[in-house]
Write an enzyme that holds these catalytic residues in place. Structure first.
Site, PDB file in Angstrom:
ATOM      1  N   ASP A   1     -14.646   5.438  -3.835  1.00  0.00           N
ATOM      2  CA  ASP A   1     -14.569   6.236  -5.066  1.00  0.00           C
ATOM      3  C   ASP A   1     -15.733   7.223  -5.150  1.00  0.00           C
ATOM      4  O   ASP A   1     -16.815   6.973  -4.632  1.00  0.00           O
ATOM      5  CB  ASP A   1     -14.576   5.295  -6.277  1.00  0.00           C
ATOM      6  CG  ASP A   1     -14.129   5.991  -7.544  1.00  0.00           C
ATOM      7  OD1 ASP A   1     -13.405   7.004  -7.448  1.00  0.00           O
ATOM      8  OD2 ASP A   1     -14.513   5.529  -8.643  1.00  0.00           O
TER       9      ASP A   1
ATOM     10  N   ASN B   1      -2.807   6.969  -8.758  1.00  0.00           N
ATOM     11  CA  ASN B   1      -3.312   8.316  -8.415  1.00  0.00           C
ATOM     12  C   ASN B   1      -2.214   9.380  -8.411  1.00  0.00           C
ATOM     13  O   ASN B   1      -2.509  10.578  -8.390  1.00  0.00           O
ATOM     14  CB  ASN B   1      -4.047   8.307  -7.068  1.00  0.00           C
ATOM     15  CG  ASN B   1      -5.380   7.588  -7.100  1.00  0.00           C
ATOM     16  OD1 ASN B   1      -5.818   6.997  -6.114  1.00  0.00           O
ATOM     17  ND2 ASN B   1      -6.068   7.618  -8.237  1.00  0.00           N
TER      18      ASN B   1
END
Ligand code: IPE
Ligand code: IPE
Ligand code: MG
Length: 251
Positions: free
Chosen positions: A16, A64
């Protein structure tokens, strides 16, 4: 007992921080994803050298898809390029590459590259690299439960073993327990990643953004892992007789 070598370890990484890495430099988010690919290359090489058995990398979650279409498109473009350019190197180094996650929503062109890369590296024995794409752990568990229900007789309850087996079948992979779970980018959450497999994983959160994560960070994470004491619900340094006696006493 401290943990010994890296042999046999399953390390999972929530990669991330690509977007913030780029934004802080005044660059578009896609530049962060591109730099993130370079970090993947570094970390896979180092994990191989360090003897890690399995490396599972979270590259694109099922949630996502909510991102703006151009960002999603560039992530899949980078994925295809990664598969096309890296397969040879992975094969030479004896790495087996596998994509985990749903495949029914991926474009034909992505699927083709995935299948090519998987079959070209299928004989790799030095490390198992799993890249999670359109992955949701809840989805994986739900599908495993549905699979278990289909093979069980009416009203029988599935065992944890059956669910784990079903998870491997529905994901078409070995779903081994995670030893060390790393999340870069500063957030302290799992974002629907390997929830079942991380039941006893050691968790390590770092503020380092994924594109800045390097070989030394992986080494430091493994050193930290070795200092952790894993108990799996048991106790440490208990004499065998004492353990048996306390079980026998019914306390
Ligand atoms: C991780 O980085 C990569 C993907 C989720 C595809 P992000 O894109 O989430 O980066 P941040 O968290 O916005 O910085
Ligand atoms: C998790 O990161 C998914 C990947 C790293 C691929 P996100 O950036 O999507 O997670 P949240 O939204 O911050 O929980
Ligand atoms: Mg993020």
């Amino acid at each position: 007992m401290p943990n010994g070598s890296n042999e046999g370890l399953h390390v999972a990484i929530i990669m991330d921080g690509n977007g913030r890495w780029a934004t802080r430099r005044g660059l578009p988010r896609v530049a962060g994803h591109r730099a993130g690919v370079a970090a993947v290359q570094r970390v896979v090489e180092r994990a191989l050298d360090l003897g890690v058995r399995c490396l599972t990398l979270y590259a694109f979650s099922s949630d996502n898809w909510r991102r703006p279409a151009p960002e999603v498109q560039s992530i899949f473009w980078l994925l295809r390029a990664f598969l096309r350019l890296e397969t040879k190197r992975l094969r030479q180094r004896g790495a087996r590459l596998e994509i985990i996650g749903r495949r029914d929503r991926l474009a034909e062109s992505v699927l083709r590259e995935i299948e090519k890369a998987e079959s070209a590296t299928a004989m790799g024995r030095n490390i198992h690299v799993r890249v999670a794409i359109d992955y949701s752990s809840r989805d994986a568990i739900t599908r495993a439960a549905a699979g278990a229900a289909a093979v069980l007789e009416h009203e029988r309850v599935p065992s944890a073993e059956l669910l784990a087996t079903m998870m491997m079948e529905t994901m078409n992979t070995q779903s081994a327990d995670v030893d060390l779970l790393i999340r870069t980018g500063g957030e302290k959450r799992l974002s629907d990643f390997l929830l079942w497999e991380s039941a006893y994983a050691e968790l390590l959160f770092t503020d380092r953004m994924w594109p800045d994560f390097g070989e030394a960070d992986l080494e430091a994470a493994l050193e930290e892992f070795k200092r952790r004491e894993r108990r799996f619900g048991g106790v440490v340094s208990v004499e065998p007789q004492t353990a048996v006696a306390s079980i026998g006493s019914g306390l």
